[in-house]
Write a protein that holds these residues in place. Sequence first.
Motif, PDB file in Angstrom:
ATOM      1  N   LEU A 136     -16.849  -7.816  -0.414  1.00 33.11           N
ATOM      2  CA  LEU A 136     -18.120  -7.715   0.312  1.00 33.11           C
ATOM      3  C   LEU A 136     -17.959  -6.890   1.590  1.00 33.11           C
ATOM      4  CD1 LEU A 136     -19.398 -11.382  -0.125  1.00 33.11           C
ATOM      5  CD2 LEU A 136     -20.213  -9.328  -1.333  1.00 33.11           C
ATOM      6  N   ARG A 137     -16.899  -7.122   2.312  1.00 31.40           N
ATOM      7  CA  ARG A 137     -16.669  -6.373   3.558  1.00 31.40           C
ATOM      8  C   ARG A 137     -16.380  -4.904   3.281  1.00 31.40           C
ATOM      9  NH1 ARG A 137     -13.122 -11.325   5.335  1.00 31.40           N
ATOM     10  NH2 ARG A 137     -14.741 -12.618   6.257  1.00 31.40           N
ATOM     11  N   ARG A 138     -15.530  -4.644   2.298  1.00 29.58           N
ATOM     12  CA  ARG A 138     -15.165  -3.252   1.979  1.00 29.58           C
ATOM     13  C   ARG A 138     -16.393  -2.447   1.567  1.00 29.58           C
ATOM     14  NH1 ARG A 138     -11.864  -3.344  -2.757  1.00 29.58           N
ATOM     15  NH2 ARG A 138     -10.594  -4.757  -1.548  1.00 29.58           N
ATOM     16  N   HIS A 139     -17.322  -3.086   0.874  1.00 32.43           N
ATOM     17  CA  HIS A 139     -18.521  -2.391   0.415  1.00 32.43           C
ATOM     18  C   HIS A 139     -19.690  -2.553   1.388  1.00 32.43           C
ATOM     19  CE1 HIS A 139     -16.993  -1.145  -3.527  1.00 32.43           C
ATOM     20  NE2 HIS A 139     -16.273  -2.250  -3.469  1.00 32.43           N
ATOM     21  N   GLU A 140     -19.403  -3.170   2.539  1.00 34.27           N
ATOM     22  CA  GLU A 140     -20.395  -3.357   3.596  1.00 34.27           C
ATOM     23  C   GLU A 140     -21.649  -4.063   3.088  1.00 34.27           C
ATOM     24  OE1 GLU A 140     -20.970   0.354   5.697  1.00 34.27           O
ATOM     25  OE2 GLU A 140     -18.813   0.559   6.066  1.00 34.27           O
ATOM     26  N   VAL A 141     -21.437  -5.121   2.325  1.00 34.17           N
ATOM     27  CA  VAL A 141     -22.530  -5.938   1.811  1.00 34.17           C
ATOM     28  C   VAL A 141     -22.772  -7.077   2.797  1.00 34.17           C
ATOM     29  CG1 VAL A 141     -23.266  -7.468  -0.066  1.00 34.17           C
ATOM     30  CG2 VAL A 141     -21.943  -5.392  -0.577  1.00 34.17           C
ATOM     31  N   GLU A 142     -23.998  -7.187   3.273  1.00 33.39           N
ATOM     32  CA  GLU A 142     -24.340  -8.278   4.177  1.00 33.39           C
ATOM     33  C   GLU A 142     -24.453  -9.562   3.368  1.00 33.39           C
ATOM     34  OE1 GLU A 142     -27.602  -7.625   6.813  1.00 33.39           O
ATOM     35  OE2 GLU A 142     -27.066  -5.504   7.072  1.00 33.39           O
ATOM     36  N   TYR A 143     -23.997 -10.676   3.943  1.00 32.68           N
ATOM     37  CA  TYR A 143     -24.058 -11.956   3.258  1.00 32.68           C
ATOM     38  C   TYR A 143     -24.178 -13.074   4.282  1.00 32.68           C
ATOM     39  CZ  TYR A 143     -19.139 -12.236   4.597  1.00 32.68           C
ATOM     40  OH  TYR A 143     -17.972 -12.252   5.303  1.00 32.68           O
ATOM     41  N   ASP A 144     -24.663 -14.201   3.816  1.00 37.74           N
ATOM     42  CA  ASP A 144     -24.758 -15.403   4.629  1.00 37.74           C
ATOM     43  C   ASP A 144     -23.799 -16.408   4.001  1.00 37.74           C
ATOM     44  OD1 ASP A 144     -25.430 -17.894   5.752  1.00 37.74           O
ATOM     45  OD2 ASP A 144     -27.532 -17.294   6.013  1.00 37.74           O
ATOM     46  N   GLU A 145     -22.771 -16.776   4.723  1.00 34.61           N
ATOM     47  CA  GLU A 145     -21.724 -17.652   4.180  1.00 34.61           C
ATOM     48  C   GLU A 145     -22.284 -18.987   3.701  1.00 34.61           C
ATOM     49  OE1 GLU A 145     -17.163 -18.272   4.214  1.00 34.61           O
ATOM     50  OE2 GLU A 145     -18.048 -16.958   5.686  1.00 34.61           O
ATOM     51  N   ARG A 146     -23.423 -19.426   4.236  1.00 30.63           N
ATOM     52  CA  ARG A 146     -24.013 -20.701   3.794  1.00 30.63           C
ATOM     53  C   ARG A 146     -24.375 -20.664   2.314  1.00 30.63           C
ATOM     54  NH1 ARG A 146     -28.975 -21.230   7.636  1.00 30.63           N
ATOM     55  NH2 ARG A 146     -28.962 -19.031   7.077  1.00 30.63           N
ATOM     56  N   TYR A 147     -24.647 -19.462   1.779  1.00 28.70           N
ATOM     57  CA  TYR A 147     -25.096 -19.352   0.384  1.00 28.70           C
ATOM     58  C   TYR A 147     -24.065 -18.676  -0.515  1.00 28.70           C
ATOM     59  CZ  TYR A 147     -29.340 -20.226   2.959  1.00 28.70           C
ATOM     60  OH  TYR A 147     -30.267 -20.763   3.800  1.00 28.70           O
ATOM     61  N   LEU A 148     -22.907 -18.381   0.030  1.00 26.89           N
ATOM     62  CA  LEU A 148     -21.937 -17.584  -0.689  1.00 26.89           C
ATOM     63  C   LEU A 148     -21.239 -18.330  -1.815  1.00 26.89           C
ATOM     64  CD1 LEU A 148     -20.924 -14.704  -0.485  1.00 26.89           C
ATOM     65  CD2 LEU A 148     -19.173 -15.489   1.085  1.00 26.89           C
ATOM     66  N   TRP A 149     -20.978 -19.606  -1.642  1.00 25.15           N
ATOM     67  CA  TRP A 149     -20.127 -20.318  -2.605  1.00 25.15           C
ATOM     68  C   TRP A 149     -20.893 -21.299  -3.467  1.00 25.15           C
ATOM     69  CZ3 TRP A 149     -16.536 -17.107  -2.543  1.00 25.15           C
ATOM     70  CH2 TRP A 149     -16.067 -16.565  -1.356  1.00 25.15           C
ATOM     71  N   GLY A 150     -22.178 -21.121  -3.639  1.00 25.13           N
ATOM     72  CA  GLY A 150     -23.011 -22.054  -4.423  1.00 25.13           C
ATOM     73  C   GLY A 150     -22.752 -22.069  -5.884  1.00 25.13           C
TER      74      GLY A 150
END
Length: 150
Positions: A136-150
Motif C-alpha cells: 500500500l505504501r509503495r503504491h501510495e494507496v491511502e488507507y484507514d487502518e481501522r478497516y484494513l484487517w476486516g
Amino acid sequence: MANTYTSLFYHIVFSTKNRVPYIRAEIEQRVWEYMGGVARHHGATAVQIGGVDDHIHALTLSPPTLAPSQIAQHIKGETAKWIHETFPELRAFAWQEGFGAFTVSKSGVPAVVRYIQNQRVHHQKRDFQKEYLDFLRRHEVEYDERYLWG
C-alpha cells in the motif's frame, strides 16, 4: 482508433478471513490451480498464483472489459465454494472482505512472478500484515487502518 489493444497486468492480493492459516502446504497447489481455472473461465489469464497459509497473490493478464474487482470477486467466491465442497474439514473457511490490486508493467512481470513463487521463503522473515502495508505504501494507496484487517 479502429481497434483496442491493451496489456493489463494486475497483482491481486487478499487473505483468509482473520488471516486464519487454512491453505496448508498439502492443498495449496490444488487451490492455486483451481484459482487459475476460475480466472480463465472469466476471460483472464492467471500468469502466476501462489501464497502461503493465510493469503494469496494472483498475477493476472486481463481484457479491458474485466475489472480487477470482478477478477477478485470471481476468484474469491468460486474458490471458497470449491474449498467447502472439496475439503469438508474447512467448512469454516472464508476470505477477507476486500482485496488489494496493483498494476504491473510488462517489464515488471518476471519480478512479480518470482516474488509470488517465493512466498514460503519470503514469509519466513515477514508476516502478511507487514507485506500488505508495504504494498500500500509503495503504491501510495491511502488507507484507514481501522478497516484494513476486516
